[in-house]
Design a protein around this motif. Sequence first.
Motif, PDB file in Angstrom:
ATOM      1  N   TYR A 202      25.821 -13.643   4.902  1.00 24.22           N
ATOM      2  CA  TYR A 202      25.208 -14.615   5.859  1.00 24.22           C
ATOM      3  C   TYR A 202      24.066 -15.173   5.473  1.00 24.22           C
ATOM      4  N   GLY A 203      23.929 -16.690   5.136  1.00 26.91           N
ATOM      5  CA  GLY A 203      22.554 -16.994   4.955  1.00 26.91           C
ATOM      6  C   GLY A 203      22.038 -17.843   6.106  1.00 26.91           C
ATOM      7  N   SER A 204      21.241 -17.129   6.884  1.00 23.39           N
ATOM      8  CA  SER A 204      20.784 -17.618   8.188  1.00 23.39           C
ATOM      9  C   SER A 204      19.594 -18.478   7.829  1.00 23.39           C
ATOM     10  N   ALA A 205      19.092 -19.107   8.692  1.00 24.86           N
ATOM     11  CA  ALA A 205      18.355 -20.297   8.675  1.00 24.86           C
ATOM     12  C   ALA A 205      16.905 -19.694   8.197  1.00 24.86           C
ATOM     13  N   PHE A 206      16.669 -18.276   8.760  1.00 27.92           N
ATOM     14  CA  PHE A 206      15.385 -17.863   8.068  1.00 27.92           C
ATOM     15  C   PHE A 206      15.603 -17.270   6.626  1.00 27.92           C
ATOM     16  N   SER A 207      16.709 -16.628   6.414  1.00 29.90           N
ATOM     17  CA  SER A 207      17.077 -16.310   5.037  1.00 29.90           C
ATOM     18  C   SER A 207      16.756 -17.373   3.879  1.00 29.90           C
ATOM     19  N   THR A 208      17.071 -18.448   4.180  1.00 31.64           N
ATOM     20  CA  THR A 208      17.119 -19.567   3.205  1.00 31.64           C
ATOM     21  C   THR A 208      15.870 -20.507   3.485  1.00 31.64           C
ATOM     22  N   LEU A 209      14.837 -20.007   4.048  1.00 31.07           N
ATOM     23  CA  LEU A 209      13.735 -20.927   3.986  1.00 31.07           C
ATOM     24  C   LEU A 209      12.969 -21.107   2.748  1.00 31.07           C
ATOM     25  N   PRO A 210      12.177 -21.945   2.617  1.00 31.16           N
ATOM     26  CA  PRO A 210      11.837 -22.307   1.331  1.00 31.16           C
ATOM     27  C   PRO A 210      10.167 -21.486   0.977  1.00 31.16           C
ATOM     28  N   VAL A 211       9.958 -20.685   1.973  1.00 31.47           N
ATOM     29  CA  VAL A 211       8.839 -19.845   2.055  1.00 31.47           C
ATOM     30  C   VAL A 211       9.014 -18.255   2.278  1.00 31.47           C
ATOM     31  N   ARG A 212       8.141 -17.525   1.924  1.00 34.40           N
ATOM     32  CA  ARG A 212       8.631 -15.987   2.030  1.00 34.40           C
ATOM     33  C   ARG A 212       9.202 -15.652   3.655  1.00 34.40           C
ATOM     34  N   ARG A 213      10.495 -15.013   3.287  1.00 31.99           N
ATOM     35  CA  ARG A 213      11.306 -14.738   4.471  1.00 31.99           C
ATOM     36  C   ARG A 213      10.673 -13.514   5.286  1.00 31.99           C
ATOM     37  N   PRO A 214      10.420 -13.830   6.606  1.00 29.66           N
ATOM     38  CA  PRO A 214      10.107 -12.622   7.425  1.00 29.66           C
ATOM     39  C   PRO A 214      11.156 -11.468   7.567  1.00 29.66           C
ATOM     40  N   ARG A 215      10.720 -10.433   7.530  1.00 25.42           N
ATOM     41  CA  ARG A 215      11.476  -9.307   7.870  1.00 25.42           C
ATOM     42  C   ARG A 215      11.734  -8.789   9.375  1.00 25.42           C
ATOM     43  N   ILE A 216      12.618  -9.193  10.101  1.00 22.49           N
ATOM     44  CA  ILE A 216      12.811  -9.286  11.536  1.00 22.49           C
ATOM     45  C   ILE A 216      13.835  -8.089  11.852  1.00 22.49           C
ATOM     46  N   PRO A 217      13.406  -6.731  12.165  1.00 23.06           N
ATOM     47  CA  PRO A 217      14.442  -5.912  12.578  1.00 23.06           C
ATOM     48  C   PRO A 217      15.514  -6.370  13.297  1.00 23.06           C
ATOM     49  N   THR A 218      16.823  -5.737  13.039  1.00 26.17           N
ATOM     50  CA  THR A 218      17.878  -6.182  13.785  1.00 26.17           C
ATOM     51  C   THR A 218      18.597  -7.648  13.341  1.00 26.17           C
ATOM     52  N   LEU A 219      17.797  -8.308  12.543  1.00 27.64           N
ATOM     53  CA  LEU A 219      18.216  -9.648  12.121  1.00 27.64           C
ATOM     54  C   LEU A 219      18.417  -9.636  10.376  1.00 27.64           C
ATOM     55  N   PRO A 220      19.123 -10.527   9.741  1.00 25.45           N
ATOM     56  CA  PRO A 220      19.491 -10.174   8.324  1.00 25.45           C
ATOM     57  C   PRO A 220      18.256 -11.173   7.474  1.00 25.45           C
ATOM     58  N   SER A 221      17.473 -11.616   8.045  1.00 28.20           N
ATOM     59  CA  SER A 221      16.723 -12.639   7.024  1.00 28.20           C
ATOM     60  C   SER A 221      16.220 -12.227   5.667  1.00 28.20           C
ATOM     61  N   LYS A 222      15.432 -11.534   5.722  1.00 24.62           N
ATOM     62  CA  LYS A 222      14.785 -10.991   4.502  1.00 24.62           C
ATOM     63  C   LYS A 222      15.646  -9.856   3.777  1.00 24.62           C
ATOM     64  N   ASP A 223      16.154  -9.184   4.407  1.00 23.15           N
ATOM     65  CA  ASP A 223      17.348  -7.946   3.904  1.00 23.15           C
ATOM     66  C   ASP A 223      18.173  -8.981   2.948  1.00 23.15           C
ATOM     67  N   ASN A 224      18.932 -10.004   3.486  1.00 22.45           N
ATOM     68  CA  ASN A 224      20.013 -10.605   2.863  1.00 22.45           C
ATOM     69  C   ASN A 224      19.489 -11.273   1.644  1.00 22.45           C
ATOM     70  N   PHE A 225      18.213 -12.111   1.823  1.00 21.20           N
ATOM     71  CA  PHE A 225      17.496 -12.726   0.628  1.00 21.20           C
ATOM     72  C   PHE A 225      17.296 -11.862  -0.448  1.00 21.20           C
ATOM     73  N   ASP A 226      16.704 -10.553  -0.143  1.00 23.53           N
ATOM     74  CA  ASP A 226      16.291  -9.834  -1.193  1.00 23.53           C
ATOM     75  C   ASP A 226      17.689  -9.131  -1.908  1.00 23.53           C
ATOM     76  N   PHE A 227      18.659  -8.821  -1.065  1.00 22.80           N
ATOM     77  CA  PHE A 227      19.928  -8.154  -1.704  1.00 22.80           C
ATOM     78  C   PHE A 227      20.500  -9.283  -2.568  1.00 22.80           C
ATOM     79  N   ARG A 228      20.843 -10.556  -2.084  1.00 20.41           N
ATOM     80  CA  ARG A 228      21.282 -11.604  -2.913  1.00 20.41           C
ATOM     81  C   ARG A 228      20.374 -11.720  -4.179  1.00 20.41           C
ATOM     82  N   THR A 229      19.044 -11.700  -4.041  1.00 19.67           N
ATOM     83  CA  THR A 229      18.203 -12.252  -5.214  1.00 19.67           C
ATOM     84  C   THR A 229      18.286 -10.905  -6.228  1.00 19.67           C
ATOM     85  N   GLY A 230      18.322  -9.645  -5.981  1.00 21.04           N
ATOM     86  CA  GLY A 230      18.615  -8.629  -6.790  1.00 21.04           C
ATOM     87  C   GLY A 230      19.845  -8.613  -7.565  1.00 21.04           C
ATOM     88  N   LEU A 231      20.909  -8.913  -6.811  1.00 21.04           N
ATOM     89  CA  LEU A 231      22.046  -9.271  -7.601  1.00 21.04           C
ATOM     90  C   LEU A 231      22.142 -10.255  -8.511  1.00 21.04           C
TER      91      LEU A 231
END
Length: 647
Positions: A202-231
């Motif tokens: 899921y590419g939330s609006a936060f996870s696809t920001l052009p700046v550093r993605r905030p880690r917001i517990p219970t939400l997938p923003s930074k987790d998903n960006f980091d997971f996608r980028t690592g792969l």
Amino acid sequence: MLTCALFAGDPLLEAIAEDRDRISRTRHRTDPAVRKVQTALLDRDPDCLPRFGADGDYGDETAGAVARFKIEVLGVPPAEVIDDVGPQTVLKLDEMRAASERPPAETVVPEDWLLTDAEMGPFRSPAFSRDSLVLFFVDGEAYYETLATRLDGLTSGDRVLFAGWRFSPEQMLRPAATGSPGILDRLLKLRADGVVVRALLYGSAFSTLPVRRPRIPTLPSKDNFDFRTGLVDAGAQAVLDARVGEFGSHHQKCAVVQGAVEGPCAFVGGIDVCLDRWDNAAHIDPPVRQREPDFLGKKITQPGWHDVQCAVFGPAVQQVWQALVDRWNDPTRPSRIDAAPPPIPSSEAPGPPAAGTQAVQVLRTLTCKGVYSFLPGGEFTVTASYRKAIRRARHYIYIEDQYLWPSPVVDDLRDAAARGVQVVLVTARDFDAPGLGDVHKALRAETLQRIASAAPGNVHCFHLEQAATTLQVYVHAKLMIVDDQYVAAGSANLNFRSHTTDSELQLAVFDTELADGTMGGVPHRVGVSVRDLRTQIWGEHLNEDPSLHEDALVGLSRMPTAGGKTGHLVGFPVPAQVPAVDWRETLRELLRSLQAMENWQFLAPLVLGPLALPLELVPGLDLGTAADLIPDPEDFLRRLLNPNTVC
């Protein structure tokens, strides 16, 4: 004499049927008969009393519903319609209600529970697959262990395709094992060993920001960006999918694992591979659990997490695979970060042989509005399946749901209770997002009141706590079991969001391996795996031997009443009133929490964008003041949390 159970014996309604009286707004505005008439009207027109349902007050809303009934059903000329409820109205409502109260005939074939080819339409063929096998994993430990075992068996050339709402790179599948890798490291090793690894996130609006993605517990923003980028950095294929409708998300939680040695299997359910999800039946919060961090000084991690995931084997695996491939192969650009990935060829489709005795149906919610080019009108078979199963219920409906908010099936549950079905509801006590607890309780109270409006004695409400404390065990499952013959399990919650807006993947299961059982002491044919799942869950919740619950109605009698607690299970009453919410203040605090994050100037437009507020996001601004510019904060928060997409 009135014949329906709802009306029979009511002195005012009986008098009206004999043309000796009428319901009048001046004389009978709050008479008990008013609620019964409202309930019967809702059978025909679920939206005629949209806010409060059967509230027992004969006001303008009820008068309008009565007038429409007289015009559309009784054929009364509009000029002759008056507010009173007379004998023609009562007798016709009695006739219609009596027909709806007749229980469906008891059947033991999958076509009577699952959507048929005609009901499924163009979405899948066949509508369901026979000879499949579904294993049910209660709580995250069992699922994670099985997933780890299947991944460990993969070798070069094998394939794995994930789809998820959230992936935390550091979440371990075996957290109690020394040296256990996080899910990202585990997949990177598979990729290095020649396994084809794909992930649809899921590419939330936060996870696809052009700046550093905030880690917001219970939400997938930074987790998903980091997971996608690592792969991606390791040569695997992963995309952030931001093709969603307004306030929508991709909520599917599934995987297809195709190994040459063990054969293909699929996993579908409510469990993402992310922080807080790992737990087991004891719910004692062992130290190996990987928990959410605090958020702006507030603790939001859950000391216990109850959930359900399914493993699928046999012909149904191919339909799960196809549901994910449909999204993957859509040529529309998935997000500002990712281009459309190379298509997955049909030659990779799994072809498993027959594996079991279950008829399995794969169901989806995909929103309309042209979000996906392959299905611009969307798909809503999750809702259709729920409604069919609820209407087939004769004895009990057992639901576990994170929210229990307004949804398209609330009135179907009300009608089931009205015809004598025991409706058992297990939900989360407290909302997991900070600052929105009051809103959650208000939406849930509205829903429970409506479900219980026709037959409150047939509606039973519970939440979960640790057995030895009052700490919440968070109910995240999306599960419905009916009459020990049918199971629905997957990612779809009972709210408008999951039924109209988010992408969801759900299984409906009918076990053709039937056994002799009882229901309330009366002989009843049961699906073996369905009954086993229910007894396992009830035994876990009540901390007692599952065999005590082989008869579901006898097992229900062992559950605590409102205010009581047995094991983990805590009974609570249907709220007498909807809790008051200061909607503007809630929104104000939500916006101030947003402002406390890094790069808040980029985040705020994503939340407030649909409102197009004349607000300059400058340093020193109190973002909470934006709440004062929103004319209807209640409507905005309802759309934000529980969007009802109308096609």
